[in-house]
Design a protein around this motif. Structure first.
Motif, PDB file in Angstrom:
ATOM      1  N   THR A   1      17.734 -36.129  23.264  1.00 39.86           N
ATOM      2  CA  THR A   1      16.562 -36.433  24.090  1.00 39.86           C
ATOM      3  C   THR A   1      15.310 -36.474  23.232  1.00 39.86           C
ATOM      4  OG1 THR A   1      15.860 -34.184  24.605  1.00 39.86           O
ATOM      5  CG2 THR A   1      17.656 -35.083  25.932  1.00 39.86           C
ATOM      6  N   GLU A   2      14.246 -37.005  23.848  1.00 36.77           N
ATOM      7  CA  GLU A   2      12.972 -37.122  23.109  1.00 36.77           C
ATOM      8  C   GLU A   2      12.406 -35.749  22.739  1.00 36.77           C
ATOM      9  OE1 GLU A   2      10.130 -39.095  25.660  1.00 36.77           O
ATOM     10  OE2 GLU A   2      10.493 -37.694  27.295  1.00 36.77           O
ATOM     11  N   ASN A   3      12.857 -34.709  23.446  1.00 37.72           N
ATOM     12  CA  ASN A   3      12.383 -33.357  23.114  1.00 37.72           C
ATOM     13  C   ASN A   3      13.174 -32.732  21.970  1.00 37.72           C
ATOM     14  OD1 ASN A   3      10.799 -33.775  25.290  1.00 37.72           O
ATOM     15  ND2 ASN A   3      11.806 -32.324  26.659  1.00 37.72           N
ATOM     16  N   GLY A   4      14.075 -33.523  21.401  1.00 41.06           N
ATOM     17  CA  GLY A   4      14.834 -33.044  20.254  1.00 41.06           C
ATOM     18  C   GLY A   4      16.056 -32.217  20.635  1.00 41.06           C
ATOM     19  N   GLU A   5      16.413 -32.225  21.929  1.00 46.25           N
ATOM     20  CA  GLU A   5      17.617 -31.467  22.313  1.00 46.25           C
ATOM     21  C   GLU A   5      18.854 -32.354  22.180  1.00 46.25           C
ATOM     22  OE1 GLU A   5      16.023 -28.868  26.024  1.00 46.25           O
ATOM     23  OE2 GLU A   5      15.456 -30.966  25.836  1.00 46.25           O
ATOM     24  N   ARG A   6      19.996 -31.705  22.052  1.00 40.01           N
ATOM     25  CA  ARG A   6      21.273 -32.442  21.974  1.00 40.01           C
ATOM     26  C   ARG A   6      22.241 -31.765  22.923  1.00 40.01           C
ATOM     27  NH1 ARG A   6      26.107 -32.489  18.994  1.00 40.01           N
ATOM     28  NH2 ARG A   6      26.782 -34.604  18.473  1.00 40.01           N
ATOM     29  N   PHE A   7      22.870 -32.569  23.782  1.00 37.65           N
ATOM     30  CA  PHE A   7      23.843 -32.022  24.734  1.00 37.65           C
ATOM     31  C   PHE A   7      25.169 -32.738  24.528  1.00 37.65           C
ATOM     32  CE2 PHE A   7      19.654 -31.819  26.801  1.00 37.65           C
ATOM     33  CZ  PHE A   7      19.567 -30.454  27.037  1.00 37.65           C
ATOM     34  N   THR A   8      26.261 -32.005  24.709  1.00 39.69           N
ATOM     35  CA  THR A   8      27.591 -32.620  24.566  1.00 39.69           C
ATOM     36  C   THR A   8      28.359 -32.496  25.877  1.00 39.69           C
ATOM     37  OG1 THR A   8      28.547 -30.540  23.798  1.00 39.69           O
ATOM     38  CG2 THR A   8      27.732 -32.048  22.106  1.00 39.69           C
ATOM     39  N   ALA A   9      29.334 -33.381  26.037  1.00 33.31           N
ATOM     40  CA  ALA A   9      30.171 -33.345  27.248  1.00 33.31           C
ATOM     41  C   ALA A   9      31.475 -34.079  26.974  1.00 33.31           C
ATOM     42  CB  ALA A   9      29.436 -34.005  28.412  1.00 33.31           C
ATOM     43  N   GLU A  10      32.369 -33.985  27.959  1.00 33.09           N
ATOM     44  CA  GLU A  10      33.646 -34.716  27.847  1.00 33.09           C
ATOM     45  C   GLU A  10      33.438 -36.198  28.179  1.00 33.09           C
ATOM     46  OE1 GLU A  10      36.631 -33.089  27.032  1.00 33.09           O
ATOM     47  OE2 GLU A  10      35.155 -31.514  26.621  1.00 33.09           O
ATOM     48  N   TYR A  11      32.535 -36.455  29.146  1.00 30.48           N
ATOM     49  CA  TYR A  11      32.337 -37.833  29.634  1.00 30.48           C
ATOM     50  C   TYR A  11      30.850 -38.121  29.794  1.00 30.48           C
ATOM     51  CZ  TYR A  11      37.299 -37.461  30.449  1.00 30.48           C
ATOM     52  OH  TYR A  11      38.633 -37.286  30.256  1.00 30.48           O
ATOM     53  N   LEU A  12      30.520 -39.434  29.764  1.00 31.52           N
ATOM     54  CA  LEU A  12      29.130 -39.861  29.847  1.00 31.52           C
ATOM     55  C   LEU A  12      28.997 -40.943  30.921  1.00 31.52           C
ATOM     56  CD1 LEU A  12      26.239 -39.977  28.613  1.00 31.52           C
ATOM     57  CD2 LEU A  12      27.128 -41.629  26.948  1.00 31.52           C
TER      58      LEU A  12
ATOM     59  N   SER B   1      32.773 -28.496  25.037  1.00 28.41           N
ATOM     60  CA  SER B   1      31.517 -29.197  25.265  1.00 28.41           C
ATOM     61  C   SER B   1      30.599 -28.361  26.147  1.00 28.41           C
ATOM     62  CB  SER B   1      31.788 -30.527  25.972  1.00 28.41           C
ATOM     63  OG  SER B   1      32.762 -31.248  25.290  1.00 28.41           O
ATOM     64  N   ASP B   2      29.275 -28.742  26.141  1.00 30.52           N
ATOM     65  CA  ASP B   2      28.318 -28.052  27.002  1.00 30.52           C
ATOM     66  C   ASP B   2      28.629 -28.319  28.483  1.00 30.52           C
ATOM     67  OD1 ASP B   2      26.982 -27.414  24.650  1.00 30.52           O
ATOM     68  OD2 ASP B   2      25.630 -29.135  24.769  1.00 30.52           O
ATOM     69  N   TYR B   3      29.032 -29.572  28.760  1.00 28.98           N
ATOM     70  CA  TYR B   3      29.254 -29.988  30.168  1.00 28.98           C
ATOM     71  C   TYR B   3      30.531 -30.813  30.260  1.00 28.98           C
ATOM     72  CZ  TYR B   3      24.453 -28.552  30.797  1.00 28.98           C
ATOM     73  OH  TYR B   3      23.307 -27.806  30.850  1.00 28.98           O
ATOM     74  N   ASP B   4      31.028 -30.961  31.502  1.00 29.00           N
ATOM     75  CA  ASP B   4      32.126 -31.913  31.716  1.00 29.00           C
ATOM     76  C   ASP B   4      31.599 -33.339  31.619  1.00 29.00           C
ATOM     77  OD1 ASP B   4      34.021 -29.928  32.222  1.00 29.00           O
ATOM     78  OD2 ASP B   4      33.490 -29.827  34.360  1.00 29.00           O
ATOM     79  N   VAL B   5      30.435 -33.555  32.250  1.00 31.80           N
ATOM     80  CA  VAL B   5      29.891 -34.913  32.267  1.00 31.80           C
ATOM     81  C   VAL B   5      28.369 -34.868  32.194  1.00 31.80           C
ATOM     82  CG1 VAL B   5      29.998 -35.048  34.815  1.00 31.80           C
ATOM     83  CG2 VAL B   5      29.852 -37.140  33.518  1.00 31.80           C
TER      84      VAL B   5
END
Ligand SMILES: Cc1cc2nc3c(=O)[nH]c(=O)nc-3n(C[C@H](O)[C@H](O)[C@H](O)COP(=O)(O)OP(=O)(O)OC[C@H]3O[C@@H](n4cnc5c(N)ncnc54)[C@H](O)[C@@H]3O)c2cc1C
Length: 406
Positions: free
Chosen positions: A135-146, A5-9
């Motif tokens: 996001t509204e800017n069209g970006e997508r981020f992934t992570a282990e937790y939210l 993922s991009d981030y842990d959380v």
């Protein structure tokens, strides 16, 4: 710590809950992305009263954003009785949320959280492998937790399926007006004798049904407002205006209105689950505002601290089941306070007769008013407060006590 993922959380919302969570997690080595729809510093409609213990909960100095020290509260009954619950001891403080939240946001970044402000999250998803936000800017981020720390109108709880909005009396509608009057008038209206710059918070019962009006003093202006369960109000603005006109006449002021906003605050108990799969909810998104006092800042920060500890363990062990510890943690820390506060609110706000009865007993009996001060100052729990005050009423004033339940 992150794997694919991009981030842990990913923490959505950088209010007191989200920024505290992001700071505490980043300090533990967790790779955090903190996103808020607003550009900081941003306005948050709030009376800005913070209980003293919050200073101890935060691991940095907040004196630069304290507008005034508070020495307790003064309550006015519907018939105008004054119950003075101020004492020569600081019980809390006043902040402008624009400044306070900005400091917390900066402290999250300072600890290593990656922060994106001015970027609204429009959707969130989770599956067995991880989470994603768009996001509204069209970006997508992934992570282990939210983490959903995006307040009462947030997107995380709805996207993930925790709940679908705040219906009926699960939230209160508030009007919050910032009225510039100058330092001297602030101290004339709300000043206390203990400290020339210190103030009391003033609460008025009677102007609105099922709720109250307030006057929270800042450096040079007053935050005044009203709050009522959203299903019990038809035209709150008119009710507020009537009360505020009288207030201005009484104090002979004609303030400049700096802002005039309405916003909702959630009542606890409406959210059935605060964790699901790889996601947890904090602060207002989890319904953690106190139903008796409408305070939510301390619970927002408290939930952020607990969530950071739990998520760090979940990241380290790669075990999402650990998230259930979050619900146990906040229940142990402030769950009982919220549920007792709910029962007290039910009794107090039932009708104007109950408000008058309870406040006239407090006016007459120093045990009750002393416990009111202790509750405000965080010296007793809601459970201790309720058991002492109800026992005192039942023992000394049985007829009045019985009338509260009729
Ligand atoms: C009029 C009023 C007066 C109040 N007075 C007091 C008081 O005196 N003392 C007290 O303790 N409490 C008070 N409260 C309650 C208090 O304001 C809240 O309990 C507290 O702000 C909760 O903090 P939070 O971090 O959970 O949420 P918030 O402070 O609401 O922060 C949520 C953040 O999420 C962001 N966000 C929302 N949606 C998205 C999205 N889709 N994408 C990205 N970001 C998003 C928002 O911009 C915001 O910055 C008051 C509330 C109201 C309405």
């Amino acid at each position: 710590m992150s794997s694919m993922s991009d981030y842990d959380v990913i923490v959505v919302g950088a209010g007191p809950a989200g920024s505290t969570m992001a700071r505490q997690a980043a300090k533990r080595g967790v790779n955090v992305l903190l996103i808020d729809k607003e550009k900081f510093p941003r306005v948050k409609p709030c009376a800005g009263g913070v209980i003293g213990k919050v200073k101890d909960m935060l691991d940095f100095d907040i004196s630069s954003v304290i507008q005034r020290d508070v020495y307790g509260q003064r309550f006015y009954s519907p018939s105008g009785l004054l119950i003075d619950c101020t004492r020569p001891e600081v019980s809390g403080f006043m902040v402008m949320r624009e400044e306070f939240d900005h400091l917390l946001f900066e402290k999250a970044k300072e600890a290593g959280a990656k922060a994106l402000d001015g970027n609204r999250v429009v959707n969130a998803t989770q599956d067995k492998e991880g989470v994603a936000v768009e996001t509204e800017n069209g970006e997508r981020f992934t992570a282990e937790y939210l983490v959903g720390a995006d307040g009462i109108n947030g997107v995380v709880a709805r996207s993930i399926g925790f709940y679908d909005g705040w219906k009926g009396s699960s939230a209160a509608l508030c009007i919050e007006v910032e009225a510039e009057v100058g330092k001297d008038i602030v101290e004339k209206i709300c000043g206390v004798e203990y400290d020339s710059e210190g103030v009391s918070i003033d609460i008025y019962f009677g102007p609105v049904p099922y709720g109250y009006a307030w006057c929270f003093p800042k450096r040079t202006h007053l935050s005044v407002g009203v709050g009522v369960p959203q299903d019990k109000v038809s035209n709150l603005k008119n009710t507020f205006n009537e009360w505020f006109e009288e207030f201005k006449k009484k104090h002979e002021i004609e303030p400049e209105i700096l802002s005039d906003l309405s916003f909702r605050v959630p009542y606890s108990g409406a959210v059935k689950r605060t964790f699901m799969g790889r996601t947890v909810l904090l602060g207002d998104a989890a319904g953690f505002a106190n139903p008796f006092s409408a305070e939510g800042i301390s619970e927002a920060i408290g939930s952020g601290i607990i969530a950071a500890q739990v998520i760090e363990r979940a990241v380290r062990t790669k075990d999402p089941k650990i998230l259930k510890e979050y619900e146990k943690g906040w229940k142990a820390a402030f769950g009982e306070d919220l549920s007792v506060a709910k029962s007290l609110a039910k009794l107090m706000f039932k009708n104007e007769k109950n408000m008058e009865t309870i406040l006239s007993l407090a006016h007459r009996d120093p045990v009750i008013s002393d416990y009111m001060y202790k509750l405000i100052a965080g010296k007793v729990s809601y459970k201790q407060f309720k058991s002492t005050v109800i026992k005192t009423i039942v023992r000394k004033y049985p007829r009045a006590g019985l009338s509260l339940y009729l």
